[in-house]
Design an enzyme around this catalytic site. Structure first.
Site, PDB file in Angstrom:
ATOM      1  N   GLU A  40      -5.903 -24.027  48.992  1.00 34.83           N
ATOM      2  CA  GLU A  40      -6.545 -24.958  48.043  1.00 34.83           C
ATOM      3  C   GLU A  40      -6.090 -24.513  46.654  1.00 34.83           C
ATOM      4  O   GLU A  40      -6.491 -23.455  46.174  1.00 34.83           O
ATOM      5  CB  GLU A  40      -8.077 -24.885  48.150  1.00 34.83           C
ATOM      6  CG  GLU A  40      -8.629 -25.317  49.491  1.00 34.83           C
ATOM      7  CD  GLU A  40      -8.538 -26.803  49.747  1.00 34.83           C
ATOM      8  OE1 GLU A  40      -8.148 -27.554  48.833  1.00 34.83           O
ATOM      9  OE2 GLU A  40      -8.834 -27.212  50.877  1.00 34.83           O
ATOM     10  N   GLU A  72      -1.591 -27.877  34.577  1.00 32.11           N
ATOM     11  CA  GLU A  72      -3.005 -27.536  34.670  1.00 32.11           C
ATOM     12  C   GLU A  72      -3.346 -26.560  33.545  1.00 32.11           C
ATOM     13  O   GLU A  72      -2.691 -25.525  33.397  1.00 32.11           O
ATOM     14  CB  GLU A  72      -3.301 -26.889  36.023  1.00 32.11           C
ATOM     15  CG  GLU A  72      -4.766 -26.534  36.183  1.00 32.11           C
ATOM     16  CD  GLU A  72      -5.066 -25.893  37.526  1.00 32.11           C
ATOM     17  OE1 GLU A  72      -4.376 -24.928  37.894  1.00 32.11           O
ATOM     18  OE2 GLU A  72      -5.995 -26.363  38.209  1.00 32.11           O
ATOM     19  N   GLY A  75      -0.271 -19.388  45.496  1.00 30.37           N
ATOM     20  CA  GLY A  75      -0.308 -20.097  46.778  1.00 30.37           C
ATOM     21  C   GLY A  75       1.078 -20.207  47.408  1.00 30.37           C
ATOM     22  O   GLY A  75       1.244 -20.056  48.624  1.00 30.37           O
ATOM     23  N   CYS A  87     -11.114 -27.057  39.624  1.00 28.54           N
ATOM     24  CA  CYS A  87      -9.783 -27.503  40.073  1.00 28.54           C
ATOM     25  C   CYS A  87      -9.625 -29.018  40.105  1.00 28.54           C
ATOM     26  O   CYS A  87      -8.574 -29.541  39.791  1.00 28.54           O
ATOM     27  CB  CYS A  87      -9.492 -26.926  41.452  1.00 28.54           C
ATOM     28  SG  CYS A  87     -10.802 -27.251  42.641  1.00 28.54           S
ATOM     29  N   LYS A 100     -11.598 -10.967  50.044  1.00 25.41           N
ATOM     30  CA  LYS A 100     -11.168 -10.349  48.778  1.00 25.41           C
ATOM     31  C   LYS A 100     -11.520 -11.297  47.630  1.00 25.41           C
ATOM     32  O   LYS A 100     -10.909 -12.344  47.471  1.00 25.41           O
ATOM     33  CB  LYS A 100      -9.657 -10.073  48.736  1.00 25.41           C
ATOM     34  CG  LYS A 100      -9.314  -9.208  47.504  1.00 25.41           C
ATOM     35  CD  LYS A 100      -7.894  -9.364  47.011  1.00 25.41           C
ATOM     36  CE  LYS A 100      -7.728 -10.257  45.812  1.00 25.41           C
ATOM     37  NZ  LYS A 100      -8.395  -9.870  44.566  1.00 25.41           N
ATOM     38  N   GLY A 139      -6.760 -20.727  44.885  1.00 23.94           N
ATOM     39  CA  GLY A 139      -6.275 -20.118  43.653  1.00 23.94           C
ATOM     40  C   GLY A 139      -5.157 -20.951  43.064  1.00 23.94           C
ATOM     41  O   GLY A 139      -5.051 -22.156  43.316  1.00 23.94           O
ATOM     42  N   SER A 140      -4.314 -20.292  42.307  1.00 22.69           N
ATOM     43  CA  SER A 140      -3.280 -21.019  41.567  1.00 22.69           C
ATOM     44  C   SER A 140      -2.118 -21.418  42.483  1.00 22.69           C
ATOM     45  O   SER A 140      -1.882 -20.794  43.525  1.00 22.69           O
ATOM     46  CB  SER A 140      -2.761 -20.129  40.441  1.00 22.69           C
ATOM     47  OG  SER A 140      -2.138 -18.988  41.000  1.00 22.69           O
ATOM     48  N   THR A 141      -1.384 -22.421  42.051  1.00 20.99           N
ATOM     49  CA  THR A 141      -0.240 -22.894  42.839  1.00 20.99           C
ATOM     50  C   THR A 141       0.849 -21.818  42.954  1.00 20.99           C
ATOM     51  O   THR A 141       1.378 -21.620  44.059  1.00 20.99           O
ATOM     52  CB  THR A 141       0.289 -24.203  42.227  1.00 20.99           C
ATOM     53  OG1 THR A 141      -0.775 -25.163  42.304  1.00 20.99           O
ATOM     54  CG2 THR A 141       1.498 -24.730  42.983  1.00 20.99           C
TER      55      THR A 141
HETATM   56  P1  NDP Z   1      -4.960 -16.754  41.168  1.00 20.46           P
HETATM   57  O1  NDP Z   1      -4.032 -17.502  42.046  1.00 20.46           O
HETATM   58  O2  NDP Z   1      -4.421 -15.927  40.089  1.00 20.46           O
HETATM   59  O3  NDP Z   1      -5.862 -15.758  42.047  1.00 20.46           O
HETATM   60  C1  NDP Z   1      -6.632 -16.210  43.142  1.00 20.46           C
HETATM   61  C2  NDP Z   1      -6.923 -15.033  44.054  1.00 20.46           C
HETATM   62  O4  NDP Z   1      -5.709 -14.544  44.621  1.00 20.46           O
HETATM   63  C3  NDP Z   1      -7.544 -13.839  43.353  1.00 20.46           C
HETATM   64  O5  NDP Z   1      -8.436 -13.204  44.250  1.00 20.46           O
HETATM   65  C4  NDP Z   1      -6.330 -12.960  43.083  1.00 20.46           C
HETATM   66  O6  NDP Z   1      -6.654 -11.607  42.923  1.00 20.46           O
HETATM   67  C5  NDP Z   1      -5.556 -13.166  44.354  1.00 20.46           C
HETATM   68  N1  NDP Z   1      -4.128 -12.883  44.267  1.00 20.46           N
HETATM   69  C6  NDP Z   1      -3.344 -12.791  43.168  1.00 20.46           C
HETATM   70  N2  NDP Z   1      -2.066 -12.548  43.527  1.00 20.46           N
HETATM   71  C7  NDP Z   1      -2.047 -12.517  44.877  1.00 20.46           C
HETATM   72  C8  NDP Z   1      -1.002 -12.334  45.851  1.00 20.46           C
HETATM   73  N3  NDP Z   1       0.264 -12.169  45.510  1.00 20.46           N
HETATM   74  N4  NDP Z   1      -1.350 -12.365  47.161  1.00 20.46           N
HETATM   75  C9  NDP Z   1      -2.610 -12.563  47.532  1.00 20.46           C
HETATM   76  N5  NDP Z   1      -3.649 -12.737  46.671  1.00 20.46           N
HETATM   77  C10 NDP Z   1      -3.349 -12.725  45.352  1.00 20.46           C
HETATM   78  O7  NDP Z   1      -5.987 -17.842  40.645  1.00 20.46           O
HETATM   79  P2  NDP Z   1      -7.171 -17.684  39.612  1.00 20.46           P
HETATM   80  O8  NDP Z   1      -8.122 -16.639  40.114  1.00 20.46           O
HETATM   81  O9  NDP Z   1      -6.588 -17.542  38.265  1.00 20.46           O
HETATM   82  O10 NDP Z   1      -7.938 -19.086  39.778  1.00 20.46           O
HETATM   83  C11 NDP Z   1      -7.586 -20.229  39.082  1.00 20.46           C
HETATM   84  C12 NDP Z   1      -6.764 -21.162  39.945  1.00 20.46           C
HETATM   85  O11 NDP Z   1      -7.473 -21.508  41.133  1.00 20.46           O
HETATM   86  C13 NDP Z   1      -6.483 -22.486  39.251  1.00 20.46           C
HETATM   87  O12 NDP Z   1      -5.133 -22.837  39.403  1.00 20.46           O
HETATM   88  C14 NDP Z   1      -7.342 -23.483  40.005  1.00 20.46           C
HETATM   89  O13 NDP Z   1      -6.895 -24.781  39.980  1.00 20.46           O
HETATM   90  C15 NDP Z   1      -7.348 -22.910  41.364  1.00 20.46           C
HETATM   91  N6  NDP Z   1      -8.503 -23.409  42.097  1.00 20.46           N
HETATM   92  C16 NDP Z   1      -8.317 -24.301  43.140  1.00 20.46           C
HETATM   93  C17 NDP Z   1      -9.385 -24.851  43.806  1.00 20.46           C
HETATM   94  C18 NDP Z   1      -9.186 -25.761  44.970  1.00 20.46           C
HETATM   95  O14 NDP Z   1     -10.089 -25.866  45.800  1.00 20.46           O
HETATM   96  N7  NDP Z   1      -8.071 -26.454  45.087  1.00 20.46           N
HETATM   97  C19 NDP Z   1     -10.765 -24.529  43.439  1.00 20.46           C
HETATM   98  C20 NDP Z   1     -10.846 -23.595  42.341  1.00 20.46           C
HETATM   99  C21 NDP Z   1      -9.742 -23.061  41.711  1.00 20.46           C
HETATM  100  P3  NDP Z   1      -6.865 -10.985  41.443  1.00 20.46           P
HETATM  101  O15 NDP Z   1      -7.956 -11.763  40.799  1.00 20.46           O
HETATM  102  O16 NDP Z   1      -7.238  -9.591  41.754  1.00 20.46           O
HETATM  103  O17 NDP Z   1      -5.543 -11.127  40.733  1.00 20.46           O
END
Ligand code: NDP
Length: 484
Positions: A255, A388, A238, A289, A181, A233-235
């Protein structure tokens, strides 16, 4: 420049080896953040589509896991070649989705190919017998490694190709099948990875691609047919996923976000630092990130460092991300632009001094542009020093002793990256062990596919890359036998 965009408006999902119409009703629009043009769209999958994708992955699992690791490696190597053939389309689609400067997105295909090739090179690791004698000599145990099963791969928007491939490559090598996804702002570029997989002959059902909002990601995480979740994604998201996986006792790799520091020692060579500053501290318009967005400067060189950082950032070109010499693009979404501007206002309100940029109108009459900003006189209690931001904003803090610098670097709930800048490599290496973070770069930062990338604390659980990243898709089985 004419953009190479094979996909714009699409109605289908990739399930069981075919592009198949989605049965959901909603659509997700794709906006070019540099122009605000809505240029693409994807369907939002229904619960029935999700069931079909998971069932296809489940059905394909027995055949894919039965191949030898060397056979699976062959598929990965062909996939790498096919990805490289699509490099321009991947780069342009990525840039139109999230505004990454083309100088950045043009690396995506090569990097993805290199990740596939690295994990293919680990086939031997899976084929080497692991036999452990009983301590009393009465028998031995053969430790086998089984693929964990059907994996949900969920990615963010900032590096829409590489953060999928970082999961897909080890999952495929391990013998797992997947349901991917992508993030809603960046759902199209990953279709080119699927096309490459089809051209590489990866069997139907091994890779499935579904699109939908965050709530759909939640349904994927909790689907009864999923054996493991890999999320970047975001904390906050996560934590939600970790909670669901905890209840389900479902393995998960997370991550997450970061707030990393560049610890600059008094002996630093400022010319050398200026050459790597943007890549280390503001890569991808600050939407990376692990970048070191807090610069910790020794008091005796504080003013000099602020001048160098300000001049370097102010001189870097911001603009059309399709131009090869553009360094800074727009924020990826309108929401992200607003988030970054809110942080710019909070920095000023809390007493930081913008030496370039700030919450000022951009130079452009369209697009989600935020001026790259450097804040001096930042103190550890300010929000811009703790949270962040995920935009082109640097904070420069002052320290008086190395111990204080180390304490400032560790004064964060995150633990992802970090860098040390010193003219003395041995001193820098020794100091790395005092930073409570998963990765440290000495004089630069780059992740290495052969080494684990693992966030500590609020930055995540588990590791990607390296043999550790492969192990995240395997479960051991111990077979005990008597020695005759
Ligand atoms: P989000 O956490 O908002 O979204 C990440 C993914 O999760 C998207 O595909 C999103 O879908 C999906 N998602 C959202 N809500 C849920 C849920 N409840 N259950 C399952 N999946 C869900 O992050 P961002 O896309 O805004 O990315 C930015 C963040 O990612 C930053 O905090 C950054 O630091 C982190 N990041 C971490 C990295 C690492 O390796 N540590 C590398 C790169 C980024 P949708 O888009 O449809 O909402």
């Amino acid at each position: 420049m004419t953009a190479n965009l094979p996909y714009r408006h699409t109605d289908d999902l990739f399930i069981d080896g075919d592009w198949t119409p989605a049965t959901g009703t909603g659509r997700t629009l794709v906006t070019n953040p540099a122009t605000e043009e809505v240029w693409g769209s994807v369907p939002q999958a229904s619960a029935a589509d999700l069931d079909r994708a998971v069932a296809a992955a489940r059905h394909a699992f027995s055949g894919w896991r039965a191949l030898t690791p060397t056979d699976r490696a062959g598929f990965l190597l062909r996939l790498a070649d096919e990805v490289e053939k699509r490099a321009e389309a991947i780069s342009h689609t990525n840039t139109w989705e999230n505004g990454s400067p083309v100088a950045e997105s043009s690396r995506a295909a090569g990097n993805a190919a290199s990740i596939f090739r690295y994990f293919a090179s680990l086939a031997g690791l899976l084929e080497t017998p692991d036999v452990r004698p009983f301590p009393d000599g009465s028998g031995e145990t053969v430790v086998r490694q089984d693929p964990i099963g059907v994996c949900a791969l969920i990615a963010p928007w900032n590096f829409p190709i590489n953060l999928v491939v970082a999961k897909l490559a080890p999952a495929l090598m391990a013998g797992c099948t997947v349901v991917i996804k992508p993030a809603s702002p960046t759902p199209l570029s990953v279709r080119l990875i699927v096309d490459a997989a089809v051209a590489a002959g990866i069997p139907p059902g091994v890779i499935n691609l579904v699109t939908g909002p965050g709530s759909f990601g939640d349904a994927l995480v909790k689907h009864p047919g999923i054996d493991k979740v890999a999320f970047t994604g975001s904390t906050p998201v996560g934590r939600t996923i970790a909670g669901a996986c905890g209840t389900l006792l479902r393995p998960v790799t997370l991550e997450l976000g970061g707030k990393s520091s560049a610890l600059v020692l008094p002996d630093v060579d400022l010319d050398a630092l200026s050459k790597v500053l943007i890549r280390t501290c503001m890569r991808n318009t600050g939407q990376t990130c692990y970048i070191s967005t807090r610069i910790l400067a020794p008091a005796e060189r504080y003013d000099e460092l602020v001048d160098m950082v300000t001049a370097t950032i102010a001189a870097a070109k911001q603009g059309d991300p399709m131009q090869p010499d553009t360094v800074f693009g727009p924020a990826a979404t309108r929401a992200q632009e607003q988030t970054v501007r809110e942080y710019l206002r909070s920095g000023v309100a809390e007493g930081a001094r913008a030496t370039t940029g700030g919450d000022v109108p951009s130079d452009f009459d369209q697009g989600f542009f935020v001026k790259p900003t450097v804040f001096a006189d930042v103190t550890p209690d300010m929000r811009i020093a703790r949270e962040e931001i995920f935009g082109p904003v640097l904070s420069i803090l002052r320290y008086s002793s190395i111990d204080e610098g180390v304490a400032l670097a560790n004064n964060t709930s995150f633990g992802l990256g970090g860098t040390i800048f010193s003219a003395d490599p041995d001193r820098a290496f020794a100091l790395a062990s005092r930073l409570d973070t998963g990765s440290v770069g000495l004089g630069f930062f780059a992740s290495n596919h052969a080494a684990p990338f693992a966030g500590r604390h609020d930055s995540g659980l588990g590791a990607e890359f390296g043999p550790e990243g492969l192990k995240a898709y395997l479960v051991p089985q111990s077979v005990h036998r008597r020695i005759r």
